[in-house]
Design an enzyme around this catalytic site. Structure first.
Site, PDB file in Angstrom:
ATOM      1  N   LYS A 125      -8.060  35.397  22.059  1.00  0.00           N
ATOM      2  CA  LYS A 125      -6.998  35.688  23.017  1.00  0.00           C
ATOM      3  C   LYS A 125      -7.443  36.859  23.889  1.00  0.00           C
ATOM      4  CE  LYS A 125      -3.248  33.111  21.939  1.00  0.00           C
ATOM      5  NZ  LYS A 125      -2.444  32.297  22.865  1.00  0.00           N
ATOM      6  N   GLU A 359     -10.247  35.309  45.119  1.00  0.00           N
ATOM      7  CA  GLU A 359     -10.347  34.956  43.707  1.00  0.00           C
ATOM      8  C   GLU A 359      -9.733  33.607  43.382  1.00  0.00           C
ATOM      9  OE1 GLU A 359     -12.317  36.473  41.686  1.00  0.00           O
ATOM     10  OE2 GLU A 359     -12.780  37.820  43.332  1.00  0.00           O
ATOM     11  N   ARG A 362     -12.318  31.201  44.398  1.00  0.00           N
ATOM     12  CA  ARG A 362     -13.397  31.234  43.400  1.00  0.00           C
ATOM     13  C   ARG A 362     -13.026  30.363  42.200  1.00  0.00           C
ATOM     14  NH1 ARG A 362     -17.069  35.209  42.311  1.00  0.00           N
ATOM     15  NH2 ARG A 362     -15.870  36.810  43.408  1.00  0.00           N
ATOM     16  N   ASP A 383      -4.762  15.263  43.721  1.00  0.00           N
ATOM     17  CA  ASP A 383      -3.348  14.933  43.601  1.00  0.00           C
ATOM     18  C   ASP A 383      -2.491  15.878  44.443  1.00  0.00           C
ATOM     19  OD1 ASP A 383      -1.080  13.562  42.036  1.00  0.00           O
ATOM     20  OD2 ASP A 383      -0.684  15.691  41.712  1.00  0.00           O
ATOM     21  N   GLU A 438      -4.618  12.137  48.051  1.00  0.00           N
ATOM     22  CA  GLU A 438      -3.310  11.503  47.880  1.00  0.00           C
ATOM     23  C   GLU A 438      -2.341  12.174  48.848  1.00  0.00           C
ATOM     24  OE1 GLU A 438       0.248  10.849  44.621  1.00  0.00           O
ATOM     25  OE2 GLU A 438      -0.597  12.784  45.152  1.00  0.00           O
TER      26      GLU A 438
END
Length: 702
Positions: A125, A359, A362, A383, A438
């Site tokens: 984590k 960012e 990136r 999508d 799409e």
């Protein structure tokens, strides 16, 4: 690329092709200028687009050649960042990150006796100390593998670094001229009521796709999503292949086997929005509501209840200096609204940002590159492009075709610039890859090269076609079908932009609606599909119309064709020359799709595809399946999808006949409900004798 000009180098070609775009020349110039300045600044500040889009190799947690671990995150709102996990007994403070410029943080963990300090398969984590002092346990946005244990709600981040990763054995297929696409969902690709696996798809479904004559498979719901019933459209971990189907190596093997069969593999990529999950998603990663997204109202999609990316997100290292307003473009700021980020303003002087970094760009561009280079995907279907292109996201908005609908302040040019950069990167670094948009709006030039001022996509979905077929079947009697309206819908596409045609879309087969076959035959599909039963008028009509609708869509509707395996929640288009199929609809699958959820007691009954129906010699589904195979094999032989648009020689309203020529073939369709014709005459371009290649009435009667 143009040198210092803001005009696309080949814009004049676009305007000559479509003179109605001429009044919007300045819009194309502004869009291209935004794209060009972004690209120029990336090249100057990041060492080029190639290096910039390889960030997936440095961000997140990556093993170094000496066995050490290098960790890097972007968390501009964090006060401190730490790494915790099995490797350090979940001590939240023992491994702090070092703060860098522009909101970045890094951590280097040296090897232990030449071995990695973070073992493969161990849980991790990122620990964020938020501005209010709270400790937040987060999954890295760059995590490659996340899993959820049965007794838990949230996903866990698992370090994926096996001693020997899967090695691809087969090269990617060459770029195809005629795309016949089979759209698939791995989890429902089994008759059994469970989540199917990558292994099942590899050994049981890919051979079926190959046998049916499809040369491309489009995979949905691969990017990890916590909520299975979202059909993969609420992504939580963008760099992780969904673990509910198996391991990353299982997916790599699946793609490798597809390549060995000559099948191109596309990924349904969702960069239009992200899940609102924070415990196991991107939302509030650094403790703020912005980070990767717009803050406040603009950062939430009101219909999808998801977060919206800020494609112009900048990180600054402010330095006060003199700069005139006219220098903004020269210094690469993407638009005038970004001036709100520059706090110093006096006597006509602004504080200029040195080292501007993008960012979000990136993250998203590196995401595309990772799927191409690590997993060997051959391209993407993007999508939700309509939602990206407009600030209104298409909500409550109709598109009439008026060009003013595509230019102006309601267009999100930052999002459009991202799409241009994405296609430019793919075309430059991996020109063999394919991109599909799409978009329901019909944005002009979306499928023209960036150098013309276009969006750079190869294909767009012809989304009006499946809607037209359902509307005809639901609202009109057979004798009221309008041949001219059908032809117009199948041929109404932008000149020299390629369309993918399909006969039915995700939306139409969701629970509460029906598949095309179910609309045509309804409940009789349960009782009268046996060859031992007399052929009823409903089944006879349904089977014939199901075949005719698919063939005329395939031959007249676009430059590619798509068939869909499952009934989904997003619409697809049928226009120029790609064919897409969703699993099961090729043989008239009798039921809708409904994923396990509280409302159906978590049942998998409708979250499966009954391929076994085509294998029963006593059921008529086998004939629809055989027709689908014959149709694809015929296109493979004559290549009409890669041929110029068809010439329609007849659309006779009283006779209910449509006739057209394409790829040296003559197609004649009789939609009359009860009238047949003998010695019917049609005009042709080239006189001669034309042998029958396929005749519906000549088939074995079933």
């Amino acid at each position: 690329m143009a040198a210092a000009s803001t005009e696309p180098p080949r814009l004049q070609q676009l305007l000559e092709r479509d003179p109605y775009l001429a009044p919007f020349r300045t819009d194309f110039q502004r869009r291209y200028s935004l794209f060009y300045n972004h690209l120029k600044n990336i090249e100057e500040s990041e060492g080029g687009l190639d290096k910039f889009t390889k960030s997936y190799k440095t961000f997140g947690v990556n093993q170094l050649p000496d066995g050490g671990i290098y960790c890097k995150e972007w968390a501009p709102g964090a006060e401190a960042v730490f790494l915790a996990g099995d490797f350090n007994g979940w001590n939240p403070f023992s491994h702090p990150y070092k703060k860098l410029e522009y909101g970045k943080w890094e951590l280097l963990i040296p090897p232990q006796d030449g071995q990695s300090p973070v073992p493969h398969g161990s849980k991790l984590k990122v620990v964020i100390r938020a501005q209010n002092g709270a400790l937040l346990y987060r999954i890295s946005p760059w995590a490659r593998y996340v899993v959820r244990e049965e007794d838990k709600v949230n996903y866990d981040w698992v370090h994926w670094n096996p001693p020997q990763s899967y090695i691809h054995k087969n090269p990617s297929p060459k770029r195809l001229k005629s795309l016949r696409i089979y759209e698939s969902h791995v989890g429902i690709a089994s008759p059994e009521g469970k989540v199917a696996s990558y292994k099942n798809f590899t050994y049981n479904v890919l051979p079926r796709i190959k046998d049916l004559g499809y040369n491309c498979v489009q995979l949905m719901a691969i990017m990890e999503h916590a909520y299975y019933a979202s059909f993969g459209y609420q992504v939580t971990s963008f760099f992780a292949a969904s673990s509910r189907y198996g391991t990353p190596d299982d997916l790599k093997e699946m793609i490798d086997v597809a390549h060995s069969m000559g099948i191109t593999v596309l990924l349904d990529v969702v960069h239009s929005h992200a899940s609102k999950n924070s415990e196991d998603g991107l939302n509030q990663f650094d403790g703020t509501d912005s980070c990767f997204f717009h803050s406040g109202y603009r950062g939430t999609h009101q219909l999808w209840d998801s977060r919206l990316f800020d494609y112009a997100k900048l990180s600054y290292a402010p330095v006060v200096c003199t700069v005139h307003f006219g220098d903004i473009v020269r210094f690469g700021l993407p638009n005038k609204s970004s001036l709100g980020l520059l706090k110093t303003l006096s006597c006509g002087m602004l504080s200029r940002a040195i080292g501007v970094l993008w960012e979000v760009l990136r993250f998203l561009l590196s995401n595309l590159r990772m799927w191409i280079e690590d997993y060997r995907f051959d391209g993407f279907r993007f999508d939700g492009v309509t939602s990206m292109l407009y600030h209104h996201h298409g909500i409550g908005t109709g598109f009439s075709g008026d060009y003013n609908e595509y230019f102006g302040l309601h267009v999100d040019e930052d999002a459009l610039c991202y799409l241009m950069l994405a296609n430019h990167m793919i075309n430059t670094l991996h020109p063999e890859c394919i991109t599909i948009a799409e978009d329901v709006s019909g944005m002009p030039a979306l499928c023209r090269p960036v150098e013309e001022g276009g969006g750079g996509f190869d294909y767009r979905l012809a989304m009006a076609i499946p809607d037209k077929w359902i509307q005809i079947i639901k609202e009109l009697k057979d004798e009221d079908w309008n041949m001219g309206n059908i032809v117009h819908t199948l041929t109404n596409r932008r000149y020299e932009e390629k369309y993918i045609a399909y006969a039915e879309s995700h939306d139409q087969a969701l629970v509460g609606d029906k598949t095309l076959a179910f609309h045509l035959m309804d409940a009789e599909m349960y009782t009268n599909m046996s060859v031992l039963m007399p052929l009823t008028p409903v089944i006879d009509r349904g089977i014939q119309l199901h075949k005719m609708i698919r063939l005329i869509t395939h031959a007249l509707g676009g430059e590619s064709y798509l068939n869909f395996m499952a009934e989904l929640s997003h619409a697809v288009h049928l226009f120029n020359s790609v064919q897409i199929t969703k699993k099961g609809n090729e043989f008239g699958h009798p039921e809708w799709l409904d994923f396990p959820r509280i409302g159906n007691n978590e049942s998998y009954h409708y979250a499966r595809r009954q391929f076994n129906l085509t294998e029963d010699d006593l059921l008529r589904y086998k004939f629809l399946n055989a027709f689908d195979r014959d149709m694809n094999k015929l296109e493979e032989r004559f290549g009409w999808l890669a041929s110029p648009q068809a010439y329609v020689s007849e659309k006779h309203e009283s006779n209910k006949v449509i006739a057209f020529e394409r790829a040296g073939l003559i197609f004649i369709f009789n939609f009359h409900p009860y009238q047949s014709y003998v010695d019917y005459r049609v005009g042709i371009e080239t006189p001669g004798k034309y042998p029958f290649l396929y005749c519906f009435v000549c088939e074995e009667k079933f």
